[in-house]
Design a protein around this motif. Sequence first.
Motif, PDB file in Angstrom:
ATOM      1  N   UNK A  26       8.764 -17.149  -3.260  1.00  0.00           N
ATOM      2  CA  UNK A  26       7.484 -16.492  -3.519  1.00  0.00           C
ATOM      3  C   UNK A  26       6.913 -15.852  -2.242  1.00  0.00           C
ATOM      4  N   UNK A  27       7.066 -16.533  -1.104  1.00  0.00           N
ATOM      5  CA  UNK A  27       6.601 -15.947   0.164  1.00  0.00           C
ATOM      6  C   UNK A  27       7.389 -14.676   0.490  1.00  0.00           C
ATOM      7  N   UNK A  28       8.675 -14.659   0.198  1.00  0.00           N
ATOM      8  CA  UNK A  28       9.483 -13.467   0.418  1.00  0.00           C
ATOM      9  C   UNK A  28       9.009 -12.337  -0.497  1.00  0.00           C
ATOM     10  N   UNK A  29       8.709 -12.667  -1.743  1.00  0.00           N
ATOM     11  CA  UNK A  29       8.162 -11.688  -2.681  1.00  0.00           C
ATOM     12  C   UNK A  29       6.888 -11.064  -2.111  1.00  0.00           C
ATOM     13  N   UNK A  30       5.988 -11.906  -1.620  1.00  0.00           N
ATOM     14  CA  UNK A  30       4.722 -11.407  -1.078  1.00  0.00           C
ATOM     15  C   UNK A  30       4.938 -10.568   0.179  1.00  0.00           C
ATOM     16  N   UNK A  31       5.937 -10.911   0.991  1.00  0.00           N
ATOM     17  CA  UNK A  31       6.246 -10.104   2.178  1.00  0.00           C
ATOM     18  C   UNK A  31       6.723  -8.709   1.767  1.00  0.00           C
ATOM     19  N   UNK A  32       7.532  -8.637   0.716  1.00  0.00           N
ATOM     20  CA  UNK A  32       7.986  -7.327   0.232  1.00  0.00           C
ATOM     21  C   UNK A  32       6.831  -6.528  -0.354  1.00  0.00           C
ATOM     22  N   UNK A  33       5.876  -7.212  -0.990  1.00  0.00           N
ATOM     23  CA  UNK A  33       4.694  -6.521  -1.513  1.00  0.00           C
ATOM     24  C   UNK A  33       3.871  -5.957  -0.352  1.00  0.00           C
ATOM     25  N   UNK A  34       3.714  -6.724   0.721  1.00  0.00           N
ATOM     26  CA  UNK A  34       2.998  -6.208   1.902  1.00  0.00           C
ATOM     27  C   UNK A  34       3.729  -5.015   2.496  1.00  0.00           C
ATOM     28  N   UNK A  35       5.040  -5.082   2.544  1.00  0.00           N
ATOM     29  CA  UNK A  35       5.832  -3.958   3.045  1.00  0.00           C
ATOM     30  C   UNK A  35       5.614  -2.727   2.167  1.00  0.00           C
ATOM     31  N   UNK A  36       5.622  -2.923   0.858  1.00  0.00           N
ATOM     32  CA  UNK A  36       5.406  -1.810  -0.071  1.00  0.00           C
ATOM     33  C   UNK A  36       4.045  -1.174   0.160  1.00  0.00           C
ATOM     34  N   UNK A  37       3.021  -1.996   0.308  1.00  0.00           N
ATOM     35  CA  UNK A  37       1.675  -1.474   0.553  1.00  0.00           C
ATOM     36  C   UNK A  37       1.609  -0.699   1.867  1.00  0.00           C
ATOM     37  N   UNK A  38       2.257  -1.220   2.895  1.00  0.00           N
ATOM     38  CA  UNK A  38       2.245  -0.544   4.203  1.00  0.00           C
ATOM     39  C   UNK A  38       2.960   0.803   4.137  1.00  0.00           C
ATOM     40  N   UNK A  39       4.079   0.858   3.442  1.00  0.00           N
ATOM     41  CA  UNK A  39       4.812   2.118   3.314  1.00  0.00           C
ATOM     42  C   UNK A  39       3.997   3.150   2.544  1.00  0.00           C
ATOM     43  N   UNK A  40       3.372   2.731   1.457  1.00  0.00           N
ATOM     44  CA  UNK A  40       2.558   3.668   0.684  1.00  0.00           C
ATOM     45  C   UNK A  40       1.335   4.120   1.483  1.00  0.00           C
ATOM     46  N   UNK A  41       0.710   3.199   2.197  1.00  0.00           N
ATOM     47  CA  UNK A  41      -0.446   3.564   3.021  1.00  0.00           C
ATOM     48  C   UNK A  41      -0.040   4.534   4.127  1.00  0.00           C
ATOM     49  N   UNK A  42       1.118   4.316   4.734  1.00  0.00           N
ATOM     50  CA  UNK A  42       1.592   5.233   5.773  1.00  0.00           C
ATOM     51  C   UNK A  42       1.852   6.617   5.193  1.00  0.00           C
ATOM     52  N   UNK A  43       2.462   6.670   4.021  1.00  0.00           N
ATOM     53  CA  UNK A  43       2.725   7.954   3.385  1.00  0.00           C
ATOM     54  C   UNK A  43       1.449   8.710   3.065  1.00  0.00           C
ATOM     55  N   UNK A  44       0.452   8.014   2.580  1.00  0.00           N
ATOM     56  CA  UNK A  44      -0.832   8.652   2.275  1.00  0.00           C
ATOM     57  C   UNK A  44      -1.526   9.077   3.564  1.00  0.00           C
ATOM     58  N   UNK A  45      -1.504   8.223   4.579  1.00  0.00           N
ATOM     59  CA  UNK A  45      -2.178   8.516   5.846  1.00  0.00           C
ATOM     60  C   UNK A  45      -1.595   9.744   6.531  1.00  0.00           C
ATOM     61  N   UNK A  46      -0.293   9.905   6.454  1.00  0.00           N
ATOM     62  CA  UNK A  46       0.349  11.066   7.090  1.00  0.00           C
ATOM     63  C   UNK A  46      -0.208  12.372   6.521  1.00  0.00           C
ATOM     64  N   UNK A  47      -0.492  12.371   5.227  1.00  0.00           N
ATOM     65  CA  UNK A  47      -1.043  13.573   4.603  1.00  0.00           C
ATOM     66  C   UNK A  47      -2.558  13.650   4.741  1.00  0.00           C
ATOM     67  N   UNK A  48      -3.230  12.512   4.836  1.00  0.00           N
ATOM     68  CA  UNK A  48      -4.692  12.505   4.890  1.00  0.00           C
ATOM     69  C   UNK A  48      -5.232  12.877   6.268  1.00  0.00           C
ATOM     70  N   UNK A  49      -4.500  12.530   7.308  1.00  0.00           N
ATOM     71  CA  UNK A  49      -4.941  12.798   8.682  1.00  0.00           C
ATOM     72  C   UNK A  49      -4.380  14.145   9.120  1.00  0.00           C
ATOM     73  N   UNK A  50      -5.193  14.909   9.787  1.00  0.00           N
ATOM     74  CA  UNK A  50      -4.759  16.216  10.275  1.00  0.00           C
ATOM     75  C   UNK A  50      -3.816  16.042  11.474  1.00  0.00           C
ATOM     76  N   UNK A  51      -2.534  16.022  11.201  1.00  0.00           N
ATOM     77  CA  UNK A  51      -1.530  15.890  12.265  1.00  0.00           C
ATOM     78  C   UNK A  51      -0.934  17.265  12.546  1.00  0.00           C
TER      79      UNK A  51
END
Length: 120
Positions: A26-51
């Motif tokens: 279950x802890x491994x499952x939750x670690x993968x969920x955190x990874x998923x959230x971080x990847x999606x947040x990074x993808x959104x941030x790259x487009x949201x921030x004027x780079x």
Amino acid sequence: MQQRRVPGGVFEVGEEPDPRFSLANERTFLAWIRTALALMAAGVAIEAVELDIEPHLRATASVILVLSGIGSALLAWFGWAGSERAMRAGQPLPSSMFKPLLAGAVALAGLLLGLGALIS
């Protein structure tokens, strides 16, 4: 009366494993969920921030990261279920080809961002 556990396709298989193993799974499952959230947040941030990165490469990297996040969430679920079933049946834990694909996708997104910064 014993309460029905969901998903039945996992908990109705084999015998109950040592709780420490189920909790580690279950802890491994939750670690993968955190990874998923971080990847999606990074993808959104790259487009949201004027780079100052070439727009098409930036958008492609963003989509790759968001899709990788979605894939990681799916891996979390199927990985948890597969590992739990294997432990309950006394079988070896399953492996996944998704992990090398995920590493390649993140590397590709980084390469696109780096290239996009150079040519901007």
